[in-house]
Write a protein that holds these residues in place. Structure first.
Motif: not given
Length: 249
Positions: A64-70, A75-78, A184-188, A191-192
């Motif tokens: 996708g476009g640049d917005s797919s980085q989000e 997924a990385l935060a998970l 699961r939820y991504a913890s803060l 996310i960092m």
């Protein structure tokens, strides 16, 4: 063992969908987006397999476009180890997406590809099967339970008549169903940490693929508005309305 998980950025499932005024598609401007729910289940299952020491690396990939980085950062935060974005602004159909994923699989050489059984925007339910065919790999669709051993998976899948358990040798493609797990939820802190994890961006034009468009969307319309219900005073009146107004035989 290496697991590749395909994820897609879609309109948040709790957002009301609106059709564009020119009927060319659905409105996506200023609309909340999210990871496709079935793909989020696939990410969770990959992480659980890694936590069981069956897998050593989880790679998230999106097209996708640049917005797919989000979506990939989510997924990385998970817990995914790294991510790959195939950058394009084009709207792609299932076969072309499968061809792109095959190229990524050829480059990364994973032992298992996990993906949602379908995306909630197109509801095509085609890409996992097409990818398995292009790779000539075994496939297990609609997985509701996965048990992994060294060289094969035992997958319980949902079918019309109940549950079916099959065994597939690796490498393989598996598509996930809703009852496989609870993401699961991504913890803060995670996310960092995700901001520093590697995200490789590859241009679609640089993959050397020859993609041809097979499907053209002619028109998109909203479903007709349902009329409100009415109250009836008796069973006789109900049967009369069903027979003469609703044409129920």
């Amino acid at each position: 063992m290496k697991i590749l998980v395909a994820v897609k950025r879609v309109i948040d499932p709790y957002v009301k969908i609106r059709v564009k005024s020119d009927h060319s598609g659905v409105e996506t401007q200023n609309i909340k987006m999210a990871m496709n729910p079935f793909d989020e289940i696939a990410v969770e299952e990959a992480l659980r397999l890694r936590e069981k020491n069956w897998a050593t690396e989880v790679i998230a990939v999106s097209i996708g476009g640049d917005s797919s980085q989000e979506t990939l950062r989510h997924a990385l935060a998970l817990g995914a180890d790294r991510a790959v974005l195939v950058q394009t602004e084009d709207s792609l159909e299932s076969l072309n997406i499968a061809k792109i994923l095959k190229k990524i699989v050829d480059d990364e050489k994973p032992d298992l590809v996990l993906m949602g059984k379908q995306a909630i925007d197109g509801d095509n339910n085609q890409t996992p099967q097409m990818l398995a065919a292009l790779l000539n790999w075994p496939q297990a669709t609609y997985a509701s339970k996965i048990e992994a051993t060294n060289d094969h998976l035992q997958v319980t899948r949902e079918i019309d008549g109940g549950l079916e358990t099959i065994s597939v040798h690796l490498p393989a493609v598996v598509s996930t169903d809703l009852r496989l797990n609870e993401p699961r939820y991504a913890s803060l802190p995670n996310i960092m940490k995700a901001k520093k994890k590697p995200l490789d961006i590859r241009k679609l034009d640089g993959l050397g693929l020859s993609l041809k468009k097979h499907i053209e969307v002619l028109n998109v319309t909203a479903p007709p508005t349902r009329s409100g219900g009415v109250k009836v005073d008796s069973v006789t009146e109900l049967l009369d309305k069903l027979q003469h107004e609703a044409k129920v035989l």
